[in-house]
Design an enzyme around this catalytic site. Sequence first.
Site, PDB file in Angstrom:
ATOM      1  N   CYS A 111      22.333  -7.134  -4.422  1.00 47.40           N
ATOM      2  CA  CYS A 111      21.801  -8.353  -3.963  1.00 47.40           C
ATOM      3  C   CYS A 111      22.362  -9.756  -4.400  1.00 47.40           C
ATOM      4  CB  CYS A 111      20.204  -8.309  -4.134  1.00 47.40           C
ATOM      5  SG  CYS A 111      19.509  -6.967  -3.666  1.00 47.40           S
ATOM      6  N   HIS A 247      17.388 -15.610  -3.235  1.00 46.32           N
ATOM      7  CA  HIS A 247      17.243 -14.053  -2.903  1.00 46.32           C
ATOM      8  C   HIS A 247      15.972 -13.730  -2.274  1.00 46.32           C
ATOM      9  CE1 HIS A 247      18.078  -9.892  -2.112  1.00 46.32           C
ATOM     10  NE2 HIS A 247      17.455  -9.383  -3.180  1.00 46.32           N
ATOM     11  N   ASN A 277      14.078  -7.540   3.030  1.00 45.48           N
ATOM     12  CA  ASN A 277      15.469  -7.729   2.074  1.00 45.48           C
ATOM     13  C   ASN A 277      16.362  -7.093   2.553  1.00 45.48           C
ATOM     14  OD1 ASN A 277      16.837  -7.675  -0.264  1.00 45.48           O
ATOM     15  ND2 ASN A 277      15.315  -6.787  -1.656  1.00 45.48           N
TER      16      ASN A 277
HETATM   17  N1  ACO Z   1       1.935   1.193   1.233  1.00 48.34           N
HETATM   18  C1  ACO Z   1       0.800   1.604   0.625  1.00 48.34           C
HETATM   19  N2  ACO Z   1       0.808   1.778  -0.521  1.00 48.34           N
HETATM   20  C2  ACO Z   1       1.856   1.909  -1.420  1.00 48.34           C
HETATM   21  C3  ACO Z   1       3.112   1.753  -0.527  1.00 48.34           C
HETATM   22  C4  ACO Z   1       2.993   1.156   0.716  1.00 48.34           C
HETATM   23  N3  ACO Z   1       4.247   1.039   1.096  1.00 48.34           N
HETATM   24  N4  ACO Z   1       3.951   1.724  -1.777  1.00 48.34           N
HETATM   25  C5  ACO Z   1       3.181   2.076  -2.821  1.00 48.34           C
HETATM   26  N5  ACO Z   1       2.180   2.160  -2.425  1.00 48.34           N
HETATM   27  C6  ACO Z   1       1.257   2.352  -3.518  1.00 48.34           C
HETATM   28  C7  ACO Z   1       1.418   3.182  -4.856  1.00 48.34           C
HETATM   29  O1  ACO Z   1       1.601   4.416  -4.520  1.00 48.34           O
HETATM   30  C8  ACO Z   1       0.278   2.801  -5.803  1.00 48.34           C
HETATM   31  O2  ACO Z   1      -0.680   3.681  -5.412  1.00 48.34           O
HETATM   32  P1  ACO Z   1      -1.412   4.134  -6.731  1.00 48.34           P
HETATM   33  O3  ACO Z   1      -2.095   3.095  -7.348  1.00 48.34           O
HETATM   34  O4  ACO Z   1      -2.656   5.398  -6.030  1.00 48.34           O
HETATM   35  O5  ACO Z   1      -0.550   5.092  -7.579  1.00 48.34           O
HETATM   36  C9  ACO Z   1       0.032   1.311  -5.370  1.00 48.34           C
HETATM   37  O6  ACO Z   1       0.414   1.353  -4.066  1.00 48.34           O
HETATM   38  C10 ACO Z   1       0.526   0.420  -6.129  1.00 48.34           C
HETATM   39  O7  ACO Z   1       1.903   0.536  -6.250  1.00 48.34           O
HETATM   40  P2  ACO Z   1       2.766  -0.389  -6.979  1.00 48.34           P
HETATM   41  O8  ACO Z   1       4.172   0.068  -7.227  1.00 48.34           O
HETATM   42  O9  ACO Z   1       2.047  -0.392  -8.390  1.00 48.34           O
HETATM   43  O10 ACO Z   1       2.556  -1.731  -6.494  1.00 48.34           O
HETATM   44  P3  ACO Z   1       3.193  -3.241  -6.805  1.00 48.34           P
HETATM   45  O11 ACO Z   1       1.961  -3.921  -6.595  1.00 48.34           O
HETATM   46  O12 ACO Z   1       3.891  -3.189  -8.003  1.00 48.34           O
HETATM   47  O13 ACO Z   1       4.090  -3.535  -5.667  1.00 48.34           O
HETATM   48  C11 ACO Z   1       6.481  -3.642  -4.794  1.00 48.34           C
HETATM   49  C12 ACO Z   1       5.370  -2.688  -5.253  1.00 48.34           C
HETATM   50  C13 ACO Z   1       6.280  -4.466  -3.692  1.00 48.34           C
HETATM   51  C14 ACO Z   1       7.833  -2.837  -4.866  1.00 48.34           C
HETATM   52  C15 ACO Z   1       6.834  -4.475  -6.094  1.00 48.34           C
HETATM   53  O14 ACO Z   1       6.813  -4.026  -7.203  1.00 48.34           O
HETATM   54  C16 ACO Z   1       8.207  -5.218  -5.988  1.00 48.34           C
HETATM   55  O15 ACO Z   1       8.187  -6.102  -5.081  1.00 48.34           O
HETATM   56  N6  ACO Z   1       9.019  -5.180  -6.602  1.00 48.34           N
HETATM   57  C17 ACO Z   1      10.241  -5.631  -6.671  1.00 48.34           C
HETATM   58  C18 ACO Z   1      11.162  -4.915  -5.801  1.00 48.34           C
HETATM   59  C19 ACO Z   1      12.396  -5.561  -5.510  1.00 48.34           C
HETATM   60  O16 ACO Z   1      12.533  -6.819  -5.496  1.00 48.34           O
HETATM   61  N7  ACO Z   1      13.249  -4.856  -5.120  1.00 48.34           N
HETATM   62  C20 ACO Z   1      14.532  -5.190  -4.745  1.00 48.34           C
HETATM   63  C21 ACO Z   1      15.469  -6.019  -5.478  1.00 48.34           C
HETATM   64  S1  ACO Z   1      17.026  -5.842  -5.860  1.00 48.34           S
HETATM   65  C22 ACO Z   1      17.797  -5.792  -4.448  1.00 48.34           C
HETATM   66  O17 ACO Z   1      17.231  -6.349  -3.536  1.00 48.34           O
HETATM   67  C23 ACO Z   1      18.378  -4.430  -4.243  1.00 48.34           C
END
Ligand code: ACO
Length: 320
Positions: A111, A247, A277
Amino acid sequence: MTGKIIGTGSYLPDRIVTNDELAGMMETSDEWIRSRTGIAERRIALDEGTTGMAVKAARRALESAGVEAEELDLILLATSTQDHLFPSGACEVQATLGAVNAAAYDISAACTGFIFGLASAQAFIRSGMYRTALIIGVDCLSKIMDWSDRGTCVLFGDGAGAAVVRAEDRGMIHAVMGSDGTKGPVLSCVARSEGNAFNGRTPELGYTQMDGQAVFKFAVKKVPECIHQLLDESSVDIDDIDYFVLHQANQRINESIAKRLKQPLEKVPMNIERYGNTSAATIPILLDELNRDGKFQPGDKIVLAGFGAGLTWGAALLEW
Ligand code: ACO
């Protein structure tokens, strides 16, 4: 001499996939995706690949710059999803555009790739080696997603953005880049697993794997740090920045960065709601939208900043 952006272009595939459509395919919901990420929908490429999207964005950037393909000395294409391991996407774009005088190669910085591309073009221009460069950020992430992994596939989309940079007296003021390869496993995708006639294993294609929370924590700390480094090294006050073009990975990440920088959200435009993204493409797509909307005035100071797999990060300071 410095590199000045004299034209921008972008391209998004027509096919819109809403959160509700994803909710019909897997256990997720519009509410979960919107509240965690700010994403409402994304574009998915159906009958085109990475190079096809890159060419469309590149043509728009050349047109907006008023530059002919033959004038290009350099084409840098930032992507993690090139159509072929070789030849490079940049060479494919060069061939299609007829940019016969350009050296062309890909940049792999996920990214952060567009920022790495701008910084590299800037170094070539400053050295006097090249005058006119085309930098493309493009990704077709839909082809490296596991569409049953709701934790990753809901975040990403496909698209391309491009900029033409030319040697001028004023333009890019400074750029910083950084990498920490020890954190590679946090966000990765195997191109093709080991396998050959001698080890008896059949090579398999990999899918994107991500520790979302680790990426989140890294981004909200590292991006403000590198913006401060960029501005300190340029002796520019943060309050003199007109826009932070960041980004687009997660709305909450960008809100947190704005807060840490003590900057109002009006200076941090976002379009993640519509595209998700698109990795290397998010920054040039947003830059192109703002440019075409007439948001930038000559002399405006603009910070571009991003982070991504590698892990990598980088920022550039432009005077428009
Ligand atoms: N729908 C519903 N529930 C979901 C989903 C979904 N799509 N995805 C995960 N869950 C659930 C999980 O299983 C978990 O359930 P559990 O508590 O029963 O185990 C719960 O939701 C919470 O999951 P977390 O991973 O803790 O959720 P979080 O609040 O951390 O959000 C997210 C996840 C959105 C991915 C966040 O961590 C994030 O945005 N991180 C950065 C990601 C990023 O920027 N990536 C790309 C960067 S670099 C590049 O672009 C290549």
